[in-house]
Scaffold this motif. Structure first.
Motif, PDB file in Angstrom:
ATOM      1  N   ASP A   1      -9.598  24.668 -36.822  1.00  0.00           N
ATOM      2  CA  ASP A   1     -10.308  25.868 -37.276  1.00  0.00           C
ATOM      3  C   ASP A   1     -11.726  25.564 -37.743  1.00  0.00           C
ATOM      4  OD1 ASP A   1      -8.107  27.636 -36.889  1.00  0.00           O
ATOM      5  OD2 ASP A   1      -7.194  26.827 -38.704  1.00  0.00           O
ATOM      6  N   GLY A   2     -12.165  24.323 -37.593  1.00  0.00           N
ATOM      7  CA  GLY A   2     -13.465  23.909 -38.106  1.00  0.00           C
ATOM      8  C   GLY A   2     -13.290  23.287 -39.473  1.00  0.00           C
ATOM      9  N   GLY A   3     -14.224  22.485 -39.880  1.00  0.00           N
ATOM     10  CA  GLY A   3     -14.120  21.799 -41.160  1.00  0.00           C
ATOM     11  C   GLY A   3     -13.187  20.610 -41.078  1.00  0.00           C
ATOM     12  N   MET A   4     -12.733  20.187 -42.241  1.00  0.00           N
ATOM     13  CA  MET A   4     -11.898  18.998 -42.320  1.00  0.00           C
ATOM     14  C   MET A   4     -10.610  19.282 -43.085  1.00  0.00           C
ATOM     15  SD  MET A   4     -13.694  16.769 -40.672  1.00  0.00           S
ATOM     16  CE  MET A   4     -12.888  15.219 -40.998  1.00  0.00           C
ATOM     17  N   ILE A   5      -9.569  18.561 -42.719  1.00  0.00           N
ATOM     18  CA  ILE A   5      -8.320  18.546 -43.471  1.00  0.00           C
ATOM     19  C   ILE A   5      -8.283  17.183 -44.149  1.00  0.00           C
ATOM     20  CG2 ILE A   5      -5.800  18.577 -43.342  1.00  0.00           C
ATOM     21  CD1 ILE A   5      -6.189  20.250 -40.701  1.00  0.00           C
ATOM     22  N   ASP A   6      -8.378  17.196 -45.463  1.00  0.00           N
ATOM     23  CA  ASP A   6      -8.450  15.962 -46.235  1.00  0.00           C
ATOM     24  C   ASP A   6      -7.102  15.728 -46.903  1.00  0.00           C
ATOM     25  OD1 ASP A   6      -9.071  13.824 -47.894  1.00  0.00           O
ATOM     26  OD2 ASP A   6     -10.974  14.699 -48.558  1.00  0.00           O
ATOM     27  N   LEU A   7      -6.418  14.665 -46.492  1.00  0.00           N
ATOM     28  CA  LEU A   7      -5.108  14.381 -47.066  1.00  0.00           C
ATOM     29  C   LEU A   7      -5.194  14.091 -48.562  1.00  0.00           C
ATOM     30  CD1 LEU A   7      -3.252  12.354 -44.278  1.00  0.00           C
ATOM     31  CD2 LEU A   7      -3.480  14.826 -44.590  1.00  0.00           C
ATOM     32  N   ALA A   8      -6.371  13.691 -49.046  1.00  0.00           N
ATOM     33  CA  ALA A   8      -6.541  13.461 -50.485  1.00  0.00           C
ATOM     34  C   ALA A   8      -6.324  14.756 -51.274  1.00  0.00           C
ATOM     35  CB  ALA A   8      -7.919  12.884 -50.774  1.00  0.00           C
ATOM     36  N   ASP A   9      -6.572  15.894 -50.649  1.00  0.00           N
ATOM     37  CA  ASP A   9      -6.329  17.180 -51.311  1.00  0.00           C
ATOM     38  C   ASP A   9      -4.840  17.397 -51.584  1.00  0.00           C
ATOM     39  OD1 ASP A   9      -9.047  17.683 -51.154  1.00  0.00           O
ATOM     40  OD2 ASP A   9      -8.878  19.008 -49.412  1.00  0.00           O
ATOM     41  N   TRP A  10      -3.988  16.629 -50.914  1.00  0.00           N
ATOM     42  CA  TRP A  10      -2.533  16.765 -51.038  1.00  0.00           C
ATOM     43  C   TRP A  10      -1.923  15.614 -51.828  1.00  0.00           C
ATOM     44  CZ3 TRP A  10      -0.144  21.166 -49.628  1.00  0.00           C
ATOM     45  CH2 TRP A  10      -0.937  22.076 -48.922  1.00  0.00           C
ATOM     46  N   ARG A  11      -2.767  14.782 -52.422  1.00  0.00           N
ATOM     47  CA  ARG A  11      -2.288  13.657 -53.234  1.00  0.00           C
ATOM     48  C   ARG A  11      -1.306  14.184 -54.274  1.00  0.00           C
ATOM     49  NH1 ARG A  11      -7.044  10.932 -54.201  1.00  0.00           N
ATOM     50  NH2 ARG A  11      -6.613   9.781 -52.304  1.00  0.00           N
ATOM     51  N   GLY A  12      -0.184  13.499 -54.426  1.00  0.00           N
ATOM     52  CA  GLY A  12       0.849  13.927 -55.368  1.00  0.00           C
ATOM     53  C   GLY A  12       1.886  14.841 -54.734  1.00  0.00           C
ATOM     54  N   LYS A  13       1.725  15.122 -53.439  1.00  0.00           N
ATOM     55  CA  LYS A  13       2.669  15.993 -52.731  1.00  0.00           C
ATOM     56  C   LYS A  13       3.068  15.328 -51.418  1.00  0.00           C
ATOM     57  CE  LYS A  13       0.467  20.057 -54.678  1.00  0.00           C
ATOM     58  NZ  LYS A  13      -0.208  21.325 -54.424  1.00  0.00           N
ATOM     59  N   PRO A  14       4.252  15.649 -50.896  1.00  0.00           N
ATOM     60  CA  PRO A  14       4.650  15.108 -49.595  1.00  0.00           C
ATOM     61  C   PRO A  14       3.780  15.658 -48.470  1.00  0.00           C
ATOM     62  CG  PRO A  14       6.528  16.060 -50.767  1.00  0.00           C
ATOM     63  CD  PRO A  14       5.300  16.456 -51.505  1.00  0.00           C
ATOM     64  N   VAL A  15       3.569  14.828 -47.456  1.00  0.00           N
ATOM     65  CA  VAL A  15       2.795  15.212 -46.272  1.00  0.00           C
ATOM     66  C   VAL A  15       3.584  14.777 -45.043  1.00  0.00           C
ATOM     67  CG1 VAL A  15       0.662  14.810 -44.979  1.00  0.00           C
ATOM     68  CG2 VAL A  15       0.576  15.015 -47.481  1.00  0.00           C
ATOM     69  N   LEU A  16       3.846  15.725 -44.153  1.00  0.00           N
ATOM     70  CA  LEU A  16       4.498  15.416 -42.877  1.00  0.00           C
ATOM     71  C   LEU A  16       3.449  15.568 -41.780  1.00  0.00           C
ATOM     72  CD1 LEU A  16       7.194  14.747 -41.395  1.00  0.00           C
ATOM     73  CD2 LEU A  16       7.429  17.229 -41.042  1.00  0.00           C
ATOM     74  N   VAL A  17       3.156  14.480 -41.078  1.00  0.00           N
ATOM     75  CA  VAL A  17       2.159  14.468 -40.006  1.00  0.00           C
ATOM     76  C   VAL A  17       2.913  14.333 -38.685  1.00  0.00           C
ATOM     77  CG1 VAL A  17       0.115  13.318 -39.075  1.00  0.00           C
ATOM     78  CG2 VAL A  17       0.487  13.394 -41.561  1.00  0.00           C
ATOM     79  N   VAL A  18       2.661  15.266 -37.766  1.00  0.00           N
ATOM     80  CA  VAL A  18       3.407  15.319 -36.504  1.00  0.00           C
ATOM     81  C   VAL A  18       2.433  15.388 -35.336  1.00  0.00           C
ATOM     82  CG1 VAL A  18       5.184  16.549 -35.202  1.00  0.00           C
ATOM     83  CG2 VAL A  18       5.192  16.630 -37.713  1.00  0.00           C
ATOM     84  N   ASN A  19       2.515  14.406 -34.423  1.00  0.00           N
ATOM     85  CA  ASN A  19       1.694  14.504 -33.217  1.00  0.00           C
ATOM     86  C   ASN A  19       2.377  15.466 -32.250  1.00  0.00           C
ATOM     87  OD1 ASN A  19       3.608  12.132 -32.775  1.00  0.00           O
ATOM     88  ND2 ASN A  19       2.719  12.241 -30.726  1.00  0.00           N
ATOM     89  N   THR A  20       1.641  16.467 -31.805  1.00  0.00           N
ATOM     90  CA  THR A  20       2.213  17.554 -31.014  1.00  0.00           C
ATOM     91  C   THR A  20       1.541  17.654 -29.652  1.00  0.00           C
ATOM     92  OG1 THR A  20       0.670  19.197 -31.905  1.00  0.00           O
ATOM     93  CG2 THR A  20       2.733  18.863 -33.120  1.00  0.00           C
ATOM     94  N   ALA A  21       2.173  18.403 -28.763  1.00  0.00           N
ATOM     95  CA  ALA A  21       1.600  18.721 -27.450  1.00  0.00           C
ATOM     96  C   ALA A  21       2.202  20.037 -26.981  1.00  0.00           C
ATOM     97  CB  ALA A  21       1.882  17.603 -26.452  1.00  0.00           C
ATOM     98  N   SER A  22       1.365  20.952 -26.616  1.00  0.00           N
ATOM     99  CA  SER A  22       1.795  22.308 -26.264  1.00  0.00           C
ATOM    100  C   SER A  22       2.759  22.353 -25.091  1.00  0.00           C
ATOM    101  CB  SER A  22       0.569  23.163 -25.942  1.00  0.00           C
ATOM    102  OG  SER A  22      -0.317  23.190 -27.036  1.00  0.00           O
ATOM    103  N   LEU A  23       2.595  21.470 -24.122  1.00  0.00           N
ATOM    104  CA  LEU A  23       3.389  21.532 -22.893  1.00  0.00           C
ATOM    105  C   LEU A  23       4.583  20.579 -22.898  1.00  0.00           C
ATOM    106  CD1 LEU A  23       0.402  21.784 -20.388  1.00  0.00           C
ATOM    107  CD2 LEU A  23       1.695  23.635 -21.493  1.00  0.00           C
ATOM    108  N   CYS A  24       4.897  20.007 -24.028  1.00  0.00           N
ATOM    109  CA  CYS A  24       6.006  19.065 -24.151  1.00  0.00           C
ATOM    110  C   CYS A  24       7.335  19.807 -24.228  1.00  0.00           C
ATOM    111  CB  CYS A  24       5.805  18.226 -25.416  1.00  0.00           C
ATOM    112  SG  CYS A  24       7.107  17.005 -25.717  1.00  0.00           S
ATOM    113  N   GLY A  25       8.385  19.186 -23.752  1.00  0.00           N
ATOM    114  CA  GLY A  25       9.721  19.748 -23.855  1.00  0.00           C
ATOM    115  C   GLY A  25      10.191  19.920 -25.292  1.00  0.00           C
ATOM    116  N   TYR A  26       9.568  19.213 -26.223  1.00  0.00           N
ATOM    117  CA  TYR A  26       9.899  19.340 -27.645  1.00  0.00           C
ATOM    118  C   TYR A  26       9.046  20.403 -28.347  1.00  0.00           C
ATOM    119  CZ  TYR A  26      12.749  15.115 -27.422  1.00  0.00           C
ATOM    120  OH  TYR A  26      13.710  14.193 -27.121  1.00  0.00           O
ATOM    121  N   ALA A  27       8.234  21.143 -27.609  1.00  0.00           N
ATOM    122  CA  ALA A  27       7.334  22.129 -28.226  1.00  0.00           C
ATOM    123  C   ALA A  27       8.095  23.182 -29.025  1.00  0.00           C
ATOM    124  CB  ALA A  27       6.448  22.786 -27.172  1.00  0.00           C
TER     125      ALA A  27
END
Length: 171
Positions: free
Chosen positions: A29-55
């Motif tokens: 969406d523009g700008g940055m997503i800074d994981l430091a903003d979420w310090r103290g909270k869980p973060v789930l990072v998922v590599n995705t692909a729109s055309l994957c069978g796991y979509a």
């Protein structure tokens, strides 16, 4: 004098060491997503692909995003490293919004493996040896910035293995 120099170098080395909550991603969406903003909270990072069978797991990721709200970050990282992503960010954003009604944070199309891997994924490999072997691999970062667990594509986001682990980190 040598002790002072050694002390300064050691201090610098300690300040350079990174944790999983010290990375930034370019937002779809523009700008940055800074994981430091979420310090103290869980973060789930998922590599995705729109055309994957796991979509279909986008639905589970959105469910987690809605379930945990601002108590945890669920971050989709579109990647074409496995040649299953759309041609550009606008296409990815439109497809995910129309097909899955996604509102969770997403990054720009990002490399997750190899020499061009995003620094988060290079750190993840260095820390754990984990490199995404396919789309929808997941890394759970704890409130302390350390890797809690990694998961392959078949592990559903809303499973006890992932959602239950996030819930436990919130207690």
């Amino acid at each position: 004098m040598n002790r002072l120099l050694i002390s300064l170098v050691a201090g610098l080395a300690a300040s350079v060491a990174q944790a999983g909550d010290s990375f930034r991603f370019a937002s779809i969406d523009g700008g940055m997503i800074d994981l430091a903003d979420w310090r103290g909270k869980p973060v789930l990072v998922v590599n995705t692909a729109s055309l994957c069978g796991y979509a279909g797991q986008f639905d589970g990721l959105q469910t987690l995003h809605e379930r945990f709200g601002d108590r945890a970050l669920i971050l989709a990282v579109p990647s074409n490293d496995f040649e299953q992503e759309l041609e550009d960010e606008a296409a990815v954003k439109e497809y995910c919004a129309l097909t899955f009604d996604l509102t969770l944070p997403m990054t720009e199309i990002t490399h997750v493996k190899g020499a061009e891997a995003h620094p988060f994924y290079a750190w993840l490999k260095e820390e754990t040896g984990f490199v995404p072997r396919w789309n929808f691999n997941k890394a759970l970062i704890g409130p302390d910035g350390e890797v809690v667990a990694t998961f392959g594509a078949p592990v559903a986001p809303e499973s006890a293995a992932i959602a239950g682990r996030i819930e436990a980190l919130l207690e």
